[in-house]
Scaffold this active site. Structure first.
Site, PDB file in Angstrom:
ATOM      1  CG  PHE A  24       9.479   4.240  -5.277  1.00 37.64           C
ATOM      2  CD1 PHE A  24      10.007   3.947  -6.521  1.00 37.64           C
ATOM      3  CD2 PHE A  24       9.393   5.571  -4.896  1.00 37.64           C
ATOM      4  CE1 PHE A  24      10.445   4.961  -7.362  1.00 37.64           C
ATOM      5  CE2 PHE A  24       9.825   6.584  -5.739  1.00 37.64           C
ATOM      6  CZ  PHE A  24      10.348   6.277  -6.970  1.00 37.64           C
ATOM      7  CD  GLU A  83      13.928   4.789  -3.574  1.00 32.07           C
ATOM      8  OE1 GLU A  83      12.707   4.750  -3.505  1.00 32.07           O
ATOM      9  OE2 GLU A  83      14.636   5.179  -2.653  1.00 32.07           O
ATOM     10  CG  LEU A 134      18.179  11.595  -7.524  1.00 37.22           C
ATOM     11  CD1 LEU A 134      18.612  11.844  -6.099  1.00 37.22           C
ATOM     12  CD2 LEU A 134      16.683  11.504  -7.604  1.00 37.22           C
ATOM     13  CG  HIS A 194      16.760  13.463  -2.698  1.00 33.06           C
ATOM     14  ND1 HIS A 194      16.692  13.986  -3.967  1.00 33.06           N
ATOM     15  CD2 HIS A 194      15.711  12.618  -2.586  1.00 33.06           C
ATOM     16  CE1 HIS A 194      15.644  13.468  -4.590  1.00 33.06           C
ATOM     17  NE2 HIS A 194      15.031  12.660  -3.778  1.00 33.06           N
ATOM     18  NE  ARG A 222      14.651   7.783  -1.714  1.00 34.90           N
ATOM     19  CZ  ARG A 222      13.863   8.659  -2.253  1.00 34.90           C
ATOM     20  NH1 ARG A 222      13.635   9.792  -1.648  1.00 34.90           N
ATOM     21  NH2 ARG A 222      13.313   8.428  -3.414  1.00 34.90           N
TER      22      ARG A 222
HETATM   23  C1  LIG Z   1      15.925  14.728  -8.656  1.00 35.45           C
HETATM   24  C2  LIG Z   1      14.710  14.607  -7.784  1.00 35.45           C
HETATM   25  C3  LIG Z   1      13.859  13.532  -7.952  1.00 35.45           C
HETATM   26  C4  LIG Z   1      12.717  13.414  -7.145  1.00 35.45           C
HETATM   27  N1  LIG Z   1      11.878  12.371  -7.363  1.00 35.45           N
HETATM   28  C5  LIG Z   1      10.749  12.275  -6.622  1.00 35.45           C
HETATM   29  C6  LIG Z   1       9.817  11.229  -6.882  1.00 35.45           C
HETATM   30  O1  LIG Z   1      10.012  10.401  -7.762  1.00 35.45           O
HETATM   31  N2  LIG Z   1       8.701  11.175  -6.121  1.00 35.45           N
HETATM   32  C7  LIG Z   1       8.445  12.068  -5.124  1.00 35.45           C
HETATM   33  O2  LIG Z   1       7.410  11.960  -4.465  1.00 35.45           O
HETATM   34  N3  LIG Z   1       9.298  13.098  -4.883  1.00 35.45           N
HETATM   35  C8  LIG Z   1      10.432  13.225  -5.603  1.00 35.45           C
HETATM   36  N4  LIG Z   1      11.302  14.258  -5.371  1.00 35.45           N
HETATM   37  C9  LIG Z   1      10.940  15.289  -4.385  1.00 35.45           C
HETATM   38  C10 LIG Z   1       9.912  16.246  -4.983  1.00 35.45           C
HETATM   39  O3  LIG Z   1      10.247  16.552  -6.306  1.00 35.45           O
HETATM   40  C11 LIG Z   1       9.827  17.560  -4.224  1.00 35.45           C
HETATM   41  O4  LIG Z   1       9.783  17.332  -2.848  1.00 35.45           O
HETATM   42  C12 LIG Z   1       8.586  18.335  -4.618  1.00 35.45           C
HETATM   43  O5  LIG Z   1       8.544  18.501  -6.012  1.00 35.45           O
HETATM   44  C13 LIG Z   1       8.540  19.674  -3.920  1.00 35.45           C
HETATM   45  O6  LIG Z   1       7.488  20.423  -4.466  1.00 35.45           O
HETATM   46  P1  LIG Z   1       7.069  21.816  -3.829  1.00 35.45           P
HETATM   47  O7  LIG Z   1       5.893  22.274  -4.592  1.00 35.45           O
HETATM   48  O8  LIG Z   1       6.954  21.682  -2.360  1.00 35.45           O
HETATM   49  O9  LIG Z   1       8.319  22.773  -4.076  1.00 35.45           O
HETATM   50  P2  LIG Z   1       9.145  23.153  -5.396  1.00 35.45           P
HETATM   51  O10 LIG Z   1       8.775  22.351  -6.575  1.00 35.45           O
HETATM   52  O11 LIG Z   1      10.550  23.169  -4.929  1.00 35.45           O
HETATM   53  O12 LIG Z   1       8.679  24.623  -5.702  1.00 35.45           O
HETATM   54  C14 LIG Z   1       9.078  25.702  -4.905  1.00 35.45           C
HETATM   55  C15 LIG Z   1       8.544  26.955  -5.521  1.00 35.45           C
HETATM   56  O13 LIG Z   1       8.793  28.046  -4.648  1.00 35.45           O
HETATM   57  C16 LIG Z   1       9.317  29.135  -5.389  1.00 35.45           C
HETATM   58  N5  LIG Z   1      10.092  29.970  -4.459  1.00 35.45           N
HETATM   59  C17 LIG Z   1      11.069  29.587  -3.611  1.00 35.45           C
HETATM   60  N6  LIG Z   1      11.522  30.635  -2.920  1.00 35.45           N
HETATM   61  C18 LIG Z   1      10.814  31.707  -3.353  1.00 35.45           C
HETATM   62  C19 LIG Z   1      10.816  33.095  -3.015  1.00 35.45           C
HETATM   63  N7  LIG Z   1      11.639  33.599  -2.085  1.00 35.45           N
HETATM   64  N8  LIG Z   1       9.957  33.915  -3.657  1.00 35.45           N
HETATM   65  C20 LIG Z   1       9.118  33.430  -4.606  1.00 35.45           C
HETATM   66  N9  LIG Z   1       9.068  32.134  -4.949  1.00 35.45           N
HETATM   67  C21 LIG Z   1       9.904  31.295  -4.320  1.00 35.45           C
HETATM   68  C22 LIG Z   1      10.102  28.484  -6.495  1.00 35.45           C
HETATM   69  O14 LIG Z   1      10.314  29.370  -7.579  1.00 35.45           O
HETATM   70  C23 LIG Z   1       9.169  27.334  -6.856  1.00 35.45           C
HETATM   71  O15 LIG Z   1       8.165  27.790  -7.714  1.00 35.45           O
HETATM   72  C24 LIG Z   1      12.454  14.380  -6.144  1.00 35.45           C
HETATM   73  C25 LIG Z   1      13.332  15.450  -5.978  1.00 35.45           C
HETATM   74  C26 LIG Z   1      14.464  15.565  -6.783  1.00 35.45           C
HETATM   75  C27 LIG Z   1      15.396  16.692  -6.574  1.00 35.45           C
END
Ligand SMILES: Cc1cc2nc3c(=O)[nH]c(=O)nc-3n(C[C@H](O)[C@H](O)[C@H](O)COP(=O)(O)OP(=O)(O)OC[C@H]3O[C@@H](n4cnc5c(N)ncnc54)[C@H](O)[C@@H]3O)c2cc1C
Length: 591
Positions: A135, A268, A265, A364, A299
């Protein structure tokens, strides 16, 4: 539901049902971070309830495509967790907390092993080793992947494991407030997004894993109604501080066309597999911005390069630059980038194996978020932990691709352990009725308000002003204008009309999303004003250089105060592996 301990009771003011429940630990968020925390808790025998506001099999995490990092050394035996830490700290412009980064990188191999044990199917070599790929800006190949569906695969494995170990999960609870008594959290208040009934859920500890705030820009890689800044609002209203809010990663390659797909997106991994960036004149412009690493540069550099090419008039008809893989083997592309192939066919009727993609920077990733302790991820509120994209400390001024999923699973396990320990040692928990009433009244008031404004247009106004005043390149004038415009939107938001209907309570959710966005936008603009330098993802047209005096984290409190927080020194061994603390900024150009 686990631990339902009271009956259904109509609220005297609104006559809506208010349900009560109890859990030892509540996890807000069913993405990778929340689920990993919940699994750890359930494996320890702790009663845990994990809630989200959208379907768990469609949490934002499923969008992650390119991969997840760990120094497994399956492809490059020279790799080590120390080198992973060095790469992370260097690319964070030394604003990440070395204690968090060391934990992240040391624990990453075990975290991958857990995922494999839970059934995640990562790509493997013929002899069974996990395949690891490059990466951008990593010294060695250390990114594990499942085609370009890595997030979906991890989410699938975590959802299944969570069910196996008895985590109670609900996809229909929108949390509106954390319930706090004298600086200690004792539960959450929320509503059912389908029928509007309320939830009071009491708990010994709460894990906040509710994602970031990147949906508040017009071009964003998040989908509608996710990453609206909920986590930041919930935390600040409970008494937490935020940190590093000025650092928002603009991914260099989001779709620009068609308009309705703008921001989606382009992973990458496309550049990782050999994709080449060209401007409208056919020039391979990365040769001017980072002649050594070219498209595999960091990035922030590639985003700034793309932004500059477009801003200076060398972009395409739709306002992008071209990303070309047509010189690569078609079969390999279909095997390694199946999602990208399908995405462009579905959304733009374009075959990427023959025709270049049009791309531009897209908001992002939130490097900033809720202030947490470097090792435990405890927040300023007792019993409250934050993890995943809503937390801070690991990425500083610029996140290495693939480190976010690692953060979710490494710190997910750690906060699970910490929350379990906190809950086990708790003697007394006060369930403050005044705090519950205040949370109830907040929702009642919003429903009763009746005005002439609607959430969607105001969300759009926030996205416009953040794109125009707080985007890839910023300035004092622009940021101040952004704050003035934000005040106007906030004033209009006081006259919002919320109209739940037979289809559900989406309107109420949108109004609260807007409140989250307003708070997250203000914190971002105020921190961006205070950081009078250019560093990592934060580009100031009026301060184009790095300022050694700003080798600090900026910490924001709800009243708008921004303070400077010193950062501990990294160990000399890791600094040496990073090639010394000096940063090479050659090739960084500003508009
Ligand atoms: C297109 C894309 C590609 C990516 N590719 C990569 C990659 O290859 N490698 C990498 O390391 N990272 C990547 N990322 C980043 C990574 O996906 C995210 O940072 C990570 O998945 C975040 O996970 P999380 O569990 O913190 O939050 P999320 O998966 O965003 O989950 C948030 C949760 O909180 C809940 N929630 C929010 N507000 C409330 C509320 N008020 N009440 C109740 N529930 C709520 C939502 O319903 C959800 O369940 C990518 C991101 C994108 C957008």
């Amino acid at each position: 539901m686990t631990g339902v301990n009271a009956r259904t009771a109509p609220s005297p003011r609104t006559h809506v049902e208010e349900r009560r429940a109890a859990a030892s630990v509540i996890v807000i968020g069913t993405g990778a971070a929340g689920l990993r925390a919940a699994i750890g808790l359930a494996e320890r025998g702790v009663q845990v309830l994990c809630v989200g506001k959208r379907r768990r099999d469609d949490a934002h995490t499923v969008l992650a495509s390119g991969g997840i990092n760990a120094a497994l050394a399956t492809m490059d035996p020279e790799d080590s967790w120390e080198q992973h830490a060095a790469d992370t700290l260097r690319e964070a412009y030394w604003l990440a907390d070395p204690r968090s980064v060391e934990l992240l990188c040391r624990e990453a191999p075990d975290a991958i092993e857990d995922l494999v044990r839970y059934g995640a199917q990562f790509a493997r070599e013929g002899d069974g080793r996990l395949t690891q790929r490059y990466f951008g800006a990593h010294r060695w190949r250390r990114t594990c992947f499942a085609g370009d569906y890595t997030g979906r695969e991890i989410q699938r494995a975590l959802v299944r494991r969570a069910a196996e170990v008895g985590v109670t999960m609900r996809d229909d609870v929108y949390v509106t407030r954390l319930l706090v008594h004298e600086g200690r959290v004792f539960g959450v208040y929320g509503f059912d997004v389908e029928d509007g009934s309320r939830w009071v859920i009491v708990a010994d500890a709460v894990v906040l894993a509710a994602g970031g705030h990147t949906r508040i820009w017009r071009r964003s890689s998040s989908r509608r109604d996710e990453n609206t800044g909920d986590a930041m609002r919930l935390a600040v209203e409970a008494g937490c501080r935020l940190r590093d809010m000025e650092f928002v990663q603009f991914h260099p390659t989001g779709m620009v066309f068609p308009e309705e797909s703008a921001g989606t997106l382009v992973t990458e991994a496309v550049r990782g597999e050999g994709g080449i960036l060209r401007n409208a004149a056919g020039e391979r412009f990365m040769e001017r911005y980072d002649p050594k690493r070219l498209e595999l540069s960091t990035r922030d550099r590639v985003a700034l390069a793309n932004y500059t090419e477009i801003a200076e008039g060398r972009g395409t008809q739709h306002g992008g630059v071209l990303l070309d893989v047509s010189h690569l083997d078609r079969e390999m592309l279909l095997r390694r980038l199946p999602r990208m192939y399908r995405q462009f066919i579905d959304l733009a009727m374009l075959d990427i194996t023959t025709t270049p993609m049009e791309v531009a920077p897209t908001a992002h990733y939130s490097m900033g978020g809720v202030w947490v302790d470097a090792e435990t991820h405890a927040t300023d509120v007792e019993g409250l932990y934050a993890v995943g994209e809503c937390a801070t400390g690991v990425h500083g001024a610029n996140r290495l691709g693939g480190n976010s999923l690692t953060e979710c699973v490494v710190f997910g396990r750690i906060v699970g352990d910490e929350a379990a320990r906190w809950a086990a040692n708790l003697d007394v928990q006060v369930r403050d009725r005044a705090a519950i009433s205040a949370a109830r009244e907040e929702v009642d008031e919003l429903l009763a308000r009746g005005g002439e404004e609607f959430p969607r247009p105001l969300q759009r106004a926030v996205r416009d002003l953040m794109s125009e005043c707080g985007g890839v390149v910023r300035s004092e004038d622009g940021l101040r204008e952004g704050l003035t415009r934000l005040d106007e939107v906030a004033a209009r938001a006081r006259a919002i009309e919320v109209r739940p209907d037979i289809a559900g309570y989406d309107d109420l959710a949108h109004a609260l999303d807007l409140h989250g966005s307003l708070l997250a936008a203000r914190a971002t603009l105020e921190c961006a004003l205070e950081r009078r330098e250019t560093r990592g993802a934060h580009n100031r047209r009026d301060y184009p250089d790095q300022d050694p005096g700003l080798q600090v984290n900026l910490v924001w409190t709800g009243d708008g105060t921004v303070t400077h927080e010193p950062i501990p020194q990294a160990s000399p061994e890791i600094v040496a592996l990073a090639g010394g603390p000096e940063l090479d900024v050659t090739g960084r150009l500003l508009e």
